[in-house]
Design a protein around this motif. Sequence first.
Motif, mmCIF file in Angstrom:
data_model
loop_
_atom_site.group_PDB
_atom_site.id
_atom_site.type_symbol
_atom_site.label_atom_id
_atom_site.label_comp_id
_atom_site.label_asym_id
_atom_site.label_seq_id
_atom_site.Cartn_x
_atom_site.Cartn_y
_atom_site.Cartn_z
ATOM 1 N N ASN A 45 0.853 -1.179 0.000
ATOM 2 C CA ASN A 45 0.000 0.000 0.000
ATOM 3 C C ASN A 45 0.891 1.231 0.000
ATOM 4 O O ASN A 45 1.728 1.396 0.888
ATOM 5 C CB ASN A 45 -0.901 -0.013 1.236
ATOM 6 C CG ASN A 45 -1.877 1.145 1.263
ATOM 7 O OD1 ASN A 45 -1.523 2.290 0.984
ATOM 8 N ND2 ASN A 45 -3.106 0.843 1.612
ATOM 9 N N LYS A 46 0.702 2.102 -0.984
ATOM 10 C CA LYS A 46 1.586 3.268 -1.117
ATOM 11 C C LYS A 46 1.497 4.225 0.069
ATOM 12 O O LYS A 46 2.393 5.034 0.267
ATOM 13 C CB LYS A 46 1.299 4.020 -2.411
ATOM 14 C CG LYS A 46 -0.050 4.710 -2.447
ATOM 15 C CD LYS A 46 -0.256 5.468 -3.724
ATOM 16 C CE LYS A 46 -1.609 6.186 -3.679
ATOM 17 N NZ LYS A 46 -1.795 7.050 -4.799
ATOM 18 N N ASN A 47 0.445 4.122 0.875
ATOM 19 C CA ASN A 47 0.277 5.012 2.028
ATOM 20 C C ASN A 47 0.510 4.323 3.370
ATOM 21 O O ASN A 47 0.137 4.848 4.403
ATOM 22 C CB ASN A 47 -1.119 5.639 2.002
ATOM 23 C CG ASN A 47 -1.288 6.631 0.881
ATOM 24 O OD1 ASN A 47 -0.455 7.522 0.708
ATOM 25 N ND2 ASN A 47 -2.344 6.477 0.101
ATOM 26 N N HIS A 48 1.148 3.154 3.345
ATOM 27 C CA HIS A 48 1.344 2.429 4.609
ATOM 28 C C HIS A 48 2.120 3.251 5.630
ATOM 29 O O HIS A 48 1.903 3.130 6.828
ATOM 30 C CB HIS A 48 2.008 1.068 4.380
ATOM 31 C CG HIS A 48 3.435 1.148 3.954
ATOM 32 N ND1 HIS A 48 3.806 1.354 2.645
ATOM 33 C CD2 HIS A 48 4.583 1.068 4.668
ATOM 34 C CE1 HIS A 48 5.128 1.377 2.570
ATOM 35 N NE2 HIS A 48 5.620 1.209 3.776
ATOM 36 N N HIS A 49 3.019 4.115 5.145
ATOM 37 C CA HIS A 49 3.821 4.930 6.065
ATOM 38 C C HIS A 49 2.951 5.860 6.912
ATOM 39 O O HIS A 49 3.305 6.178 8.047
ATOM 40 C CB HIS A 49 4.873 5.735 5.296
ATOM 41 C CG HIS A 49 4.308 6.738 4.350
ATOM 42 N ND1 HIS A 49 3.795 6.395 3.118
ATOM 43 C CD2 HIS A 49 4.163 8.079 4.472
ATOM 44 C CE1 HIS A 49 3.364 7.487 2.512
ATOM 45 N NE2 HIS A 49 3.565 8.523 3.304
ATOM 46 N N SER A 78 11.066 -5.954 8.992
ATOM 47 C CA SER A 78 12.272 -5.942 8.161
ATOM 48 C C SER A 78 11.985 -5.621 6.695
ATOM 49 O O SER A 78 12.908 -5.398 5.919
ATOM 50 C CB SER A 78 13.012 -7.278 8.263
ATOM 51 O OG SER A 78 12.188 -8.308 7.759
ATOM 52 N N GLY A 79 10.714 -5.554 6.315
ATOM 53 C CA GLY A 79 10.366 -5.333 4.918
ATOM 54 C C GLY A 79 10.152 -3.885 4.510
ATOM 55 O O GLY A 79 9.994 -3.591 3.332
ATOM 56 N N TYR A 80 10.177 -2.975 5.465
ATOM 57 C CA TYR A 80 9.896 -1.570 5.155
ATOM 58 C C TYR A 80 11.025 -0.961 4.331
ATOM 59 O O TYR A 80 12.198 -1.193 4.607
ATOM 60 C CB TYR A 80 9.678 -0.757 6.435
ATOM 61 C CG TYR A 80 8.372 -1.086 7.103
ATOM 62 C CD1 TYR A 80 7.219 -0.387 6.776
ATOM 63 C CD2 TYR A 80 8.274 -2.107 8.036
ATOM 64 C CE1 TYR A 80 6.004 -0.695 7.373
ATOM 65 C CE2 TYR A 80 7.073 -2.424 8.635
ATOM 66 C CZ TYR A 80 5.936 -1.712 8.301
ATOM 67 O OH TYR A 80 4.744 -2.034 8.881
ATOM 68 N N LYS A 81 10.634 -0.148 3.322
ATOM 69 C CA LYS A 81 11.604 0.529 2.450
ATOM 70 C C LYS A 81 11.451 2.053 2.496
ATOM 71 O O LYS A 81 12.393 2.773 2.244
ATOM 72 C CB LYS A 81 11.426 0.064 0.989
ATOM 73 C CG LYS A 81 11.554 -1.433 0.798
ATOM 74 C CD LYS A 81 12.958 -1.924 1.008
ATOM 75 C CE LYS A 81 13.058 -3.408 0.721
ATOM 76 N NZ LYS A 81 13.657 -4.172 1.781
ATOM 77 N N HIS A 82 10.248 2.530 2.771
ATOM 78 C CA HIS A 82 9.961 3.962 2.807
ATOM 79 C C HIS A 82 10.645 4.578 4.028
ATOM 80 O O HIS A 82 10.446 4.110 5.152
ATOM 81 C CB HIS A 82 8.438 4.154 2.862
ATOM 82 C CG HIS A 82 7.976 5.547 2.661
ATOM 83 N ND1 HIS A 82 8.082 6.507 3.623
ATOM 84 C CD2 HIS A 82 7.391 6.145 1.586
ATOM 85 C CE1 HIS A 82 7.583 7.633 3.172
ATOM 86 N NE2 HIS A 82 7.156 7.444 1.923
ATOM 87 N N GLY A 88 9.516 5.519 11.645
ATOM 88 C CA GLY A 88 8.414 5.225 12.559
ATOM 89 C C GLY A 88 8.518 3.857 13.185
ATOM 90 O O GLY A 88 8.281 3.685 14.385
ATOM 91 N N MET A 89 8.896 2.867 12.386
ATOM 92 C CA MET A 89 9.024 1.518 12.920
ATOM 93 C C MET A 89 10.211 1.406 13.881
ATOM 94 O O MET A 89 10.167 0.594 14.807
ATOM 95 C CB MET A 89 9.125 0.495 11.795
ATOM 96 C CG MET A 89 7.820 0.339 11.001
ATOM 97 S SD MET A 89 6.324 0.076 11.996
ATOM 98 C CE MET A 89 6.621 -1.562 12.633
ATOM 99 N N SER A 90 11.232 2.223 13.684
ATOM 100 C CA SER A 90 12.352 2.203 14.634
ATOM 101 C C SER A 90 11.884 2.692 16.003
ATOM 102 O O SER A 90 12.314 2.188 17.038
ATOM 103 C CB SER A 90 13.539 3.023 14.127
ATOM 104 O OG SER A 90 13.276 4.409 14.141
ATOM 105 N N ARG A 91 10.971 3.655 15.997
ATOM 106 C CA ARG A 91 10.394 4.128 17.264
ATOM 107 C C ARG A 91 9.448 3.080 17.853
ATOM 108 O O ARG A 91 9.436 2.869 19.071
ATOM 109 C CB ARG A 91 9.690 5.467 17.071
ATOM 110 C CG ARG A 91 10.678 6.621 16.936
ATOM 111 C CD ARG A 91 10.018 7.966 16.706
ATOM 112 N NE ARG A 91 8.876 8.267 17.551
ATOM 113 C CZ ARG A 91 8.920 8.916 18.717
ATOM 114 N NH1 ARG A 91 10.084 9.328 19.198
ATOM 115 N NH2 ARG A 91 7.814 9.162 19.390
ATOM 116 N N VAL A 92 8.660 2.440 17.015
ATOM 117 C CA VAL A 92 7.781 1.368 17.499
ATOM 118 C C VAL A 92 8.634 0.273 18.141
ATOM 119 O O VAL A 92 8.322 -0.203 19.244
ATOM 120 C CB VAL A 92 6.904 0.799 16.357
ATOM 121 C CG1 VAL A 92 6.195 -0.479 16.799
ATOM 122 C CG2 VAL A 92 5.889 1.837 15.875
ATOM 123 N N ALA A 93 9.718 -0.116 17.474
ATOM 124 C CA ALA A 93 10.620 -1.140 18.027
ATOM 125 C C ALA A 93 11.174 -0.691 19.379
ATOM 126 O O ALA A 93 11.238 -1.482 20.327
ATOM 127 C CB ALA A 93 11.760 -1.421 17.046
#
Length: 177
Positions: A45-49, A78-82, A88-93
């Motif tokens: 999804n192009k808006n997943h970010h 591990s699949g995020y590219k945006h 954001g995922m680094s903060r979630v982690a």
Amino acid sequence: MKEILFSRLEKSNASTECRNGLRDFIFDHPEQLKDLIAFGTDLYNKNHHKAVWIMEMIAEVKTEMLLPHINTICETISGYKHDSAIRGMSRVAYFLGTSKNITLTEFQKEKLIEICLDWLIRDERVACKAYAMKTLVHFGKKEPWINEELREIIDRDYAQQSAGYKAVAREVLGKIK
């Protein structure tokens, strides 16, 4: 209700007001969290970010809300590219890894440690690397090998990194020495 959430996400922007509105929508309608997570972990999804922005805000304030979705997050992290999604995922982690209200499974810890190490060795932005270091130093309290690996990566990369990276690296090294 699902359509309302998706429509709001697609029309959203990075403004604080917009992100806070979406976060509050989820707090007011917690049954929509499952759909938010599905949207944010749909890497096609192009808006997943945009959903990741809200996941990050939820993780910061009410980390335990993510508890039923941690496996999904760990399986896709591990699949995020945006760039915005990775930050954001680094903060979630970070919030998942350091939460006192959540006990992670070995699988979940392993996935978070693995991606944090990957972010440190890849060409990622400073904010992502900073949260990865902070997450790893927390896990390193119980797993000494993590501190050794972290120290080695920081020592190797320090000279080429930005002032922001160096500031966090000094803080982290101070905690593990």
